[in-house]
Scaffold this active site. Structure first.
Site, short mmCIF file in Angstrom:
data_model
loop_
_atom_site.label_atom_id
_atom_site.label_comp_id
_atom_site.label_asym_id
_atom_site.label_seq_id
_atom_site.Cartn_x
_atom_site.Cartn_y
_atom_site.Cartn_z
N GLY B 55 0.82 -1.19 0.00
CA GLY B 55 0.00 0.00 0.00
C GLY B 55 0.86 1.25 0.00
O GLY B 55 2.01 1.22 0.42
N SER B 56 0.30 2.36 -0.49
CA SER B 56 1.01 3.64 -0.43
C SER B 56 0.86 4.21 0.98
O SER B 56 0.08 3.72 1.79
CB SER B 56 0.44 4.61 -1.45
OG SER B 56 0.75 4.15 -2.74
N GLY B 57 1.63 5.26 1.25
CA GLY B 57 1.58 5.88 2.58
C GLY B 57 2.80 5.54 3.41
O GLY B 57 2.92 6.00 4.54
N HIS B 58 3.70 4.71 2.86
CA HIS B 58 4.91 4.32 3.60
C HIS B 58 6.17 4.93 2.99
O HIS B 58 7.27 4.45 3.21
CB HIS B 58 5.04 2.79 3.63
CG HIS B 58 3.82 2.11 4.15
ND1 HIS B 58 3.29 2.38 5.38
CD2 HIS B 58 2.99 1.19 3.58
CE1 HIS B 58 2.20 1.64 5.56
NE2 HIS B 58 1.99 0.92 4.48
N LYS B 106 5.38 -8.09 2.46
CA LYS B 106 5.20 -7.91 3.91
C LYS B 106 4.01 -8.74 4.38
O LYS B 106 3.03 -8.91 3.66
CB LYS B 106 4.98 -6.43 4.23
CG LYS B 106 6.23 -5.59 3.93
CD LYS B 106 6.16 -4.19 4.49
CE LYS B 106 5.04 -3.33 3.95
NZ LYS B 106 4.87 -3.35 2.49
N ASP B 111 -1.64 -8.21 1.04
CA ASP B 111 -0.39 -8.24 0.28
C ASP B 111 -0.06 -9.68 -0.11
O ASP B 111 0.29 -9.96 -1.26
CB ASP B 111 0.77 -7.67 1.11
CG ASP B 111 0.73 -6.15 1.20
OD1 ASP B 111 0.18 -5.53 0.29
OD2 ASP B 111 1.24 -5.59 2.18
N HIS B 220 0.00 0.59 9.82
CA HIS B 220 -1.26 1.21 9.40
C HIS B 220 -2.04 1.65 10.62
O HIS B 220 -3.26 1.65 10.63
CB HIS B 220 -2.12 0.24 8.59
CG HIS B 220 -1.37 -0.49 7.54
ND1 HIS B 220 -0.82 -1.72 7.75
CD2 HIS B 220 -1.07 -0.14 6.28
CE1 HIS B 220 -0.20 -2.11 6.64
NE2 HIS B 220 -0.33 -1.17 5.73
#
Lengths: 193, 332
Positions: B55-58, B106, B111, B220
């Site tokens: 996911g994006s945001g990392h 991960k 995922d 998250h």
């Protein structure tokens, strides 16, 4: 038994109901997930319906394959691969049979394998499992579906992101179970048994 | 919510667009995807491709670690949502040189499933794909009710070692054995001071009182193992090192790599104070890490907090892999 027309009608009704219930499904996801199940499923089912317009005279296997690919590429998260796998398995099986019980059985096995999961873990399998049994016994009705969805409320999540909540997952209906409930009610409404 | 964005729906494509246009010498966009691939494709010839994503945001994870010596490509999903298999498959095709592709995933159910499906698609087309699922977060290891540990900041050590070995010509099978050997030696634990705000949701994922912190959170903002009153950096270090010691059994005759990772809203000033305290605490055990890294590397959008990773360097070669030169946006 199921044919192309009925399958498409089923999935169109499902898409319509998901659109109407998207907010409700996302709210179910809020306490135990990340509040996007309704929106994700809605994006996927709109793509499924669009895919039907692109095919000329498809067979049952093609309808299920297009459904699977649209869900896989648009939904994301865990729901995309789980629903996608279900329809991909039905697409393969539809080349040999149009028996609903056999098709759904192979879909359920695909979901269990993909998610490395079994009944009782507070997932969509807790709806798929009793529904497949009921279809095989010719006893599927709305009551069976509602009871299956409701049964996930008291369960402890032992897999997926909700499992990180431990006991705090108890008392909430699983969002994937809820959307699967909508899927099978749509199937009954389309006259497929 | 105050954020420098346009439409919340467009944050991922606009971010990727900005990134590839800022560093065209390092990464290119793979057409019709949110995936980036190394610009120096010639130097990948004959080697096993290494891809990762999530996911994006990392940010800068994962695209920030694409480049010679590290990842061959990275796939970005929606914010905090796994990328879809068709996108992952495009990345596999973009980096396969005929010798297969290794995926670093991960341990989050979405995922794992999406990368698995991408592998199925590749198998059907005759591309050999193998993978490792990283589960370095020790916060949830003792829970009866999880599917194992989460994959968090320690994943970067896996990216680094596998990327270095692949660049030196390791085969797909060799990368798989290496990844399996390394995995149990990487442990991470985190503490959060405040939660992240996902743009499309518009409010923080959880609330902590002004004087409260939560130990053991995931990337998250998933719950951790306990809430406490805010404490000093030294006390935070004591708690986190204590957990890592229980799990890794820290000893002065072993070598370690250390990663102090900011979660997005914690300034470098605080990260370096925490690092100083960590080095002091390890010093009490006569341990000086052989490799160190400090910074915002595996973030959680605007979450305030920090994670501490220790990687026991059980094999001398692993330190060489960590020191192997790379050319990426975020690892130098």
């Amino acid at each position: 038994m199921i044919n192309v027309t009925k399958a498409q009608e089923w999935l169109k009704i499902f898409a319509q109901k998901i659109d109407e219930n998207a907010d409700k499904l996302s709210q179910l996801d809020e306490p135990i997930g990340d509040a996007d199940h309704g929106n994700n499923m809605n994006r996927g089912m709109q793509a499924v319906v669009e895919s039907f317009d692109k095919e000329n005279d498809p067979d049952l296997s093609t309808v299920f394959r297009d459904t699977a690919m649209a869900l896989i590429s648009k939904v994301g998260g865990a729901s995309g691969p789980l629903y996608g796998t279900a329809f991909l398995e039905m697409s393969k099986k539809a080349k040999e049979t149009s028996d609903l019980g056999e098709l759904l059985q192979t879909a359920l096995e695909g979901i269990e394998k993909r998610g490395n999961s079994k009944p009782g873990q507070k997932t969509l399998i807790d709806v798929w499992d009793p529904v497949v049994k009921a279809v095989k016994n010719n006893s599927l009705d709305e009551k069976t579906i509602d009871a299956a969805v409701e049964s996930t409320k008291s369960m402890l999540a032992t897999i997926g992101r909700a499992s990180y909540l431990g006991d705090r997952s108890i008392g909430h209906i699983d969002p994937g179970a809820a959307s699967s409930g909508v899927l099978f009610k749509s199937m009954i409404e389309a006259g497929i048994k | 919510m105050k954020k420098i964005i346009n439409n919340p729906h467009d944050v991922v494509p606009e971010m990727i667009d900005g990134m590839v246009r800022s560093y065209p010498q390092i990464v290119n966009l793979i057409n019709n995807t949110y995936a980036v691939v190394r610009s120096d494709q010639e130097s990948m010839k004959g080697k096993v491709g290494v891809i990762s994503g999530g996911g994006s945001g990392h940010e800068p994870t994962h695209a920030g670690f694409v480049g010679k010596g590290m990842l061959s490509a990275a796939v970005a999903g929606q914010v905090f949502t796994s990328p879809t298999p068709d996108q992952i498959y495009e990345a596999i095709k973009a980096v396969d040189q005929g010798n297969g592709v290794f995926m670093i995933v991960k341990n989050y159910s979405g995922d794992v499933m999406n990368f698995d499906m991408a592998k199925d698609l590749a198998d059907a087309d005759g591309i050999k794909v193998k993978s490792i699922v990283v589960d370095d977060d020790i916060a949830v290891e003792n829970s009866l009710y999880t599917q194992g540990r989460r994959g968090v900041a320690g994943t970067l050590f896996m990216h680094k070692c596998i990327g270095a070995a692949a660049d030196q010509g390791a085969s797909l099978d060799e990368l798989e054995s290496l990844a399996k050997e390394i995995l149990p030696h990487i442990n991470t634990i985190a503490v959060a001071l405040s939660a992240a705000t996902v743009p499309e949701v518009g409010k923080p994922g959880f609330t902590l009182a002004e004087d409260e912190i939560e130990f053991g959170v995931g990337i998250h903002s998933e719950p951790g193992y306990k809430k406490e009153k805010m404490m000093s950096s030294k006390e935070l270090v004591s708690e986190l090192i204590g957990k890592l010691d229980n799990s890794l059994h820290l000893e002065s005759n072993k070598q370690y790599a250390m990663l102090v990772n900011g979660m997005g809203a914690t300034p470098l000033m605080e990260q370096f104070i925490f690092t100083k305290d960590t080095l002091d605490k390890l010093g009490e055990k006569n341990i000086t890490p052989a490799f160190m890294k400090v910074g915002n590397l595996m973030t959680s959008i605007d979450m305030a907090g920090i994670s501490l990773t220790l990687f026991e360097l059980a094999d001398k070669k692993w330190l060489d892999y960590l020191n192997y030169p790379v050319k990426t946006i975020a690892w130098s």
